[in-house]
Design a protein around this motif. Structure first.
Motif, PDB file in Angstrom:
ATOM      1  N   TYR A 102      -5.912  -1.582  -4.278  1.00  0.00           N
ATOM      2  CA  TYR A 102      -5.402  -1.971  -5.600  1.00  0.00           C
ATOM      3  C   TYR A 102      -6.249  -1.343  -6.702  1.00  0.00           C
ATOM      4  O   TYR A 102      -5.727  -0.875  -7.725  1.00  0.00           O
ATOM      5  CB  TYR A 102      -5.401  -3.497  -5.730  1.00  0.00           C
ATOM      6  N   TYR A 103      -7.563  -1.350  -6.516  1.00  0.00           N
ATOM      7  CA  TYR A 103      -8.469  -0.752  -7.498  1.00  0.00           C
ATOM      8  C   TYR A 103      -8.138   0.720  -7.702  1.00  0.00           C
ATOM      9  O   TYR A 103      -8.087   1.215  -8.845  1.00  0.00           O
ATOM     10  CB  TYR A 103      -9.902  -0.926  -6.998  1.00  0.00           C
ATOM     11  N   ARG A 104      -7.903   1.449  -6.619  1.00  0.00           N
ATOM     12  CA  ARG A 104      -7.575   2.865  -6.712  1.00  0.00           C
ATOM     13  C   ARG A 104      -6.232   3.083  -7.397  1.00  0.00           C
ATOM     14  O   ARG A 104      -6.091   3.964  -8.258  1.00  0.00           O
ATOM     15  CB  ARG A 104      -7.559   3.484  -5.312  1.00  0.00           C
ATOM     16  N   ALA A 105      -5.240   2.280  -7.024  1.00  0.00           N
ATOM     17  CA  ALA A 105      -3.915   2.445  -7.620  1.00  0.00           C
ATOM     18  C   ALA A 105      -3.944   2.140  -9.118  1.00  0.00           C
ATOM     19  O   ALA A 105      -3.279   2.813  -9.918  1.00  0.00           O
ATOM     20  CB  ALA A 105      -2.916   1.536  -6.912  1.00  0.00           C
ATOM     21  N   ALA A 106      -4.715   1.121  -9.506  1.00  0.00           N
ATOM     22  CA  ALA A 106      -4.819   0.775 -10.921  1.00  0.00           C
ATOM     23  C   ALA A 106      -5.447   1.914 -11.715  1.00  0.00           C
ATOM     24  O   ALA A 106      -5.034   2.210 -12.854  1.00  0.00           O
ATOM     25  CB  ALA A 106      -5.629  -0.507 -11.085  1.00  0.00           C
ATOM     26  N   HIS A 107      -6.443   2.565 -11.152  1.00  0.00           N
ATOM     27  CA  HIS A 107      -7.065   3.694 -11.847  1.00  0.00           C
ATOM     28  C   HIS A 107      -6.120   4.889 -11.915  1.00  0.00           C
ATOM     29  O   HIS A 107      -6.134   5.636 -12.915  1.00  0.00           O
ATOM     30  CB  HIS A 107      -8.374   4.076 -11.150  1.00  0.00           C
ATOM     31  N   ARG A 108      -5.306   5.080 -10.890  1.00  0.00           N
ATOM     32  CA  ARG A 108      -4.309   6.153 -10.965  1.00  0.00           C
ATOM     33  C   ARG A 108      -3.319   5.876 -12.092  1.00  0.00           C
ATOM     34  O   ARG A 108      -2.980   6.778 -12.878  1.00  0.00           O
ATOM     35  CB  ARG A 108      -3.565   6.259  -9.630  1.00  0.00           C
ATOM     36  N   LEU A 109      -2.875   4.622 -12.179  1.00  0.00           N
ATOM     37  CA  LEU A 109      -1.919   4.253 -13.233  1.00  0.00           C
ATOM     38  C   LEU A 109      -2.557   4.393 -14.614  1.00  0.00           C
ATOM     39  O   LEU A 109      -1.922   4.872 -15.571  1.00  0.00           O
ATOM     40  CB  LEU A 109      -1.448   2.820 -12.995  1.00  0.00           C
ATOM     41  N   ARG A 115       4.294  -7.572 -13.819  1.00  0.00           N
ATOM     42  CA  ARG A 115       3.656  -6.873 -14.943  1.00  0.00           C
ATOM     43  C   ARG A 115       3.344  -5.432 -14.565  1.00  0.00           C
ATOM     44  O   ARG A 115       3.469  -4.512 -15.387  1.00  0.00           O
ATOM     45  CB  ARG A 115       2.382  -7.621 -15.330  1.00  0.00           C
ATOM     46  N   TRP A 116       2.919  -5.216 -13.336  1.00  0.00           N
ATOM     47  CA  TRP A 116       2.645  -3.865 -12.843  1.00  0.00           C
ATOM     48  C   TRP A 116       3.894  -2.986 -12.969  1.00  0.00           C
ATOM     49  O   TRP A 116       3.833  -1.871 -13.489  1.00  0.00           O
ATOM     50  CB  TRP A 116       2.173  -3.948 -11.393  1.00  0.00           C
ATOM     51  N   ARG A 117       5.017  -3.503 -12.487  1.00  0.00           N
ATOM     52  CA  ARG A 117       6.257  -2.725 -12.512  1.00  0.00           C
ATOM     53  C   ARG A 117       6.715  -2.460 -13.944  1.00  0.00           C
ATOM     54  O   ARG A 117       7.276  -1.400 -14.249  1.00  0.00           O
ATOM     55  CB  ARG A 117       7.341  -3.449 -11.721  1.00  0.00           C
ATOM     56  N   ARG A 118       6.468  -3.421 -14.840  1.00  0.00           N
ATOM     57  CA  ARG A 118       6.847  -3.216 -16.237  1.00  0.00           C
ATOM     58  C   ARG A 118       6.024  -2.084 -16.851  1.00  0.00           C
ATOM     59  O   ARG A 118       6.563  -1.243 -17.588  1.00  0.00           O
ATOM     60  CB  ARG A 118       6.639  -4.512 -17.025  1.00  0.00           C
ATOM     61  N   ALA A 171       5.581   2.985  -8.486  1.00  0.00           N
ATOM     62  CA  ALA A 171       6.624   1.976  -8.703  1.00  0.00           C
ATOM     63  C   ALA A 171       6.925   1.218  -7.417  1.00  0.00           C
ATOM     64  O   ALA A 171       7.218   0.012  -7.441  1.00  0.00           O
ATOM     65  CB  ALA A 171       7.894   2.643  -9.232  1.00  0.00           C
ATOM     66  N   ASP A 172       6.845   1.902  -6.287  1.00  0.00           N
ATOM     67  CA  ASP A 172       7.119   1.274  -4.991  1.00  0.00           C
ATOM     68  C   ASP A 172       5.845   0.855  -4.266  1.00  0.00           C
ATOM     69  O   ASP A 172       5.908   0.410  -3.116  1.00  0.00           O
ATOM     70  CB  ASP A 172       7.903   2.249  -4.093  1.00  0.00           C
ATOM     71  N   TRP A 173       4.704   0.978  -4.930  1.00  0.00           N
ATOM     72  CA  TRP A 173       3.425   0.719  -4.276  1.00  0.00           C
ATOM     73  C   TRP A 173       3.164  -0.775  -4.117  1.00  0.00           C
ATOM     74  O   TRP A 173       3.599  -1.590  -4.930  1.00  0.00           O
ATOM     75  CB  TRP A 173       2.299   1.354  -5.094  1.00  0.00           C
ATOM     76  N   ARG A 174       2.465  -1.141  -3.054  1.00  0.00           N
ATOM     77  CA  ARG A 174       1.961  -2.507  -2.871  1.00  0.00           C
ATOM     78  C   ARG A 174       0.583  -2.423  -2.233  1.00  0.00           C
ATOM     79  O   ARG A 174       0.279  -1.440  -1.548  1.00  0.00           O
ATOM     80  CB  ARG A 174       2.910  -3.338  -1.998  1.00  0.00           C
TER      81      ARG A 174
END
Length: 431
Positions: free
Chosen positions: A357-364, A411-414, A394-397
């Motif tokens: 999740y930490y990595r995906a948040a930084h990518r976003l 909120r992530w998807r928004r 968008a499809d990540w979990r």
């Protein structure tokens, strides 16, 4: 041979010999070589020795009570109610047959095993359930009338579990660069954030040990400590010689990561007054409850907050008086007075789910910066790559999560949809 009464060992730590401390080296060697039977509770041993050795024991061992026998005598163990060593300490008696732990048994355990004080023990009680505690904490609780029984110590963990893990961690590298590698700063690199993860912690615990045996011991301690809810309970205080009763330093490095490795900017709220525009308002999600340890988190108390690894806190690991926060607390307040050298705290290492999740948040967040006219530059945009990255996000979990339907997920998807709209608009405006 009857050994002397077990007494409290007052020798310095480097000279401890446990229950053998009153024996000379020759007698100790005979005991180890010729032991045939033992009643450790009654301190009575049977040795099968040549007559020459027997004569010397009978005539010169003034500290010991020795008797000679032609035939091997039969030792009669004491009644179960009188035995200070019962199931659950030195054998594999089924859990249902184990007896409550007592202070007398711990005292004997300390006398027989010189490293017992440095072990971690998994115990069960009706009021606290299953816990992992060091020996001094067990002694303190039992002195107050607490009841529990022992499940296992770190040294009891099966080799079939520890050895494959040790092989996965691998041997210590020869060059220093491999011990302290520099991980990539790009959020899109697969190794981004690796210094926060559990795998890196295991390598720290094993590679910084003094030898192969210490490396395995550190991994055993790390395995036990990973399940502890509050790491402050692992503080065993200090012994009579000023030696800290705590985990080895490499094991603490296996449990905690430095504050400098944690970047919370993606989770901060956007701020137009800042030159980089602040964060992206990404929800903390599974990172909200990640633990943070510091010497002082209260701005009303004089003194800066230091990491358990800071030289100002003597690099002693976590102790009972430290403060426990969460990552959510760090974001909610900005008035902490942190040490400038260590950033004030250490963070508990992230699980695979949390690290993903930490990595995906930084990518976003990186994409949000590129699409922001203040923080990024549309002249350098690769809209095709950004669109593909947003489609993946968008499809990540989180890793290990089959479903992700929390408020944070919505909120992530928004945020992803808003960035997709920006990317489309930027694509239309780019000639």
């Amino acid at each position: 041979m009857r050994l002397p009464e077990v007494k409290e060992d007052t020798a310095p730590p480097w000279r401890e010999r446990g229950f053998l401390r009153d024996l000379d080296d020759w007698t100790t060697g005979v005991l180890i070589t010729c032991l045939a039977d033992a009643d450790w509770v009654g301190r009575t041993l049977v040795l099968r020795v040549p007559r020459l050795i027997a004569d010397r024991l009978l005539s010169h061992s003034h500290r010991l009570e020795c008797q000679g026998h032609q035939d091997r005598p039969t030792l009669t163990p004491p009644a179960p109610s009188q035995s200070p060593i019962r199931p659950g300490i030195f054998d594999d008696t089924p859990v249902c047959g184990r007896q409550p732990l007592t202070a007398d048994r711990l005292r004997l355990l300390r006398s027989i095993r010189a490293t017992a004080v440095d072990e971690l023990y998994s115990v069960f009680s009706t009021d606290c359930g299953t816990e992992v505690l060091p020996l001094p904490v067990l002694e303190k609780r039992l002195a107050g009338g607490w009841q529990c029984f022992l499940l296992a110590s770190a040294s009891d963990l099966p080799a079939d579990v520890i050895e494959p893990w040790a092989r996965e961690v691998g041997p210590r590298p020869e060059d220093r660069e491999s011990l302290w590698p520099q991980y990539p700063r790009s959020a899109h690199d697969p190794l981004f954030g690796e210094d926060l993860g559990l795998a890196k912690g295991a390598r720290r615990a094993a590679w910084l040990a003094h030898g192969h045996q210490d490396a395995e011991r550190n991994l055993r301690l790390l395995a036990m400590a990973r399940g502890v809810r509050d790491l402050r309970t692992l503080d065993g205080g200090y012994d009579d010689h000023g030696r800290s009763r705590t985990l080895p330093h490499p094991v603490w490095l296996g449990l905690l990561a430095h504050a400098q490795n944690l970047d919370l900017e993606p989770f901060e709220a956007p701020d137009a007054s800042r030159w980089r525009g602040g964060g992206s308002g990404i929800p903390l999600g599974v990172l909200a409850d990640v633990q943070v340890y510091t010497t002082n988190a209260d701005p009303r108390i004089q003194g800066k907050g230091h990491s358990p690894f800071c030289p100002h806190s003597r690099e002693r690991g976590v102790v009972a008086d430290d403060d426990l926060l969460t990552v959510a607390d760090l974001l909610d307040n900005d008035d902490y007075d942190w040490c400038s050298k260590c950033q004030g705290y250490a963070v508990r290492r992230l699980s695979d789910t949390q690290l993903s999740y930490y990595r995906a948040a930084h990518r976003l967040h990186d994409i949000a910066q590129k699409l922001d006219p203040v923080r990024g530059s549309h002249d350098r945009l690769d809209n095709e790559t950004i669109t593909q990255q947003l489609r993946e996000l968008a499809d990540w979990r989180p890793a290990g999560e089959d479903r992700w339907y929390t408020s944070g997920a919505r909120r992530w998807r928004r945020i992803v949809h808003e960035l997709q709209a920006k990317a489309e608009a930027a694509g239309r405006d780019t000639p």
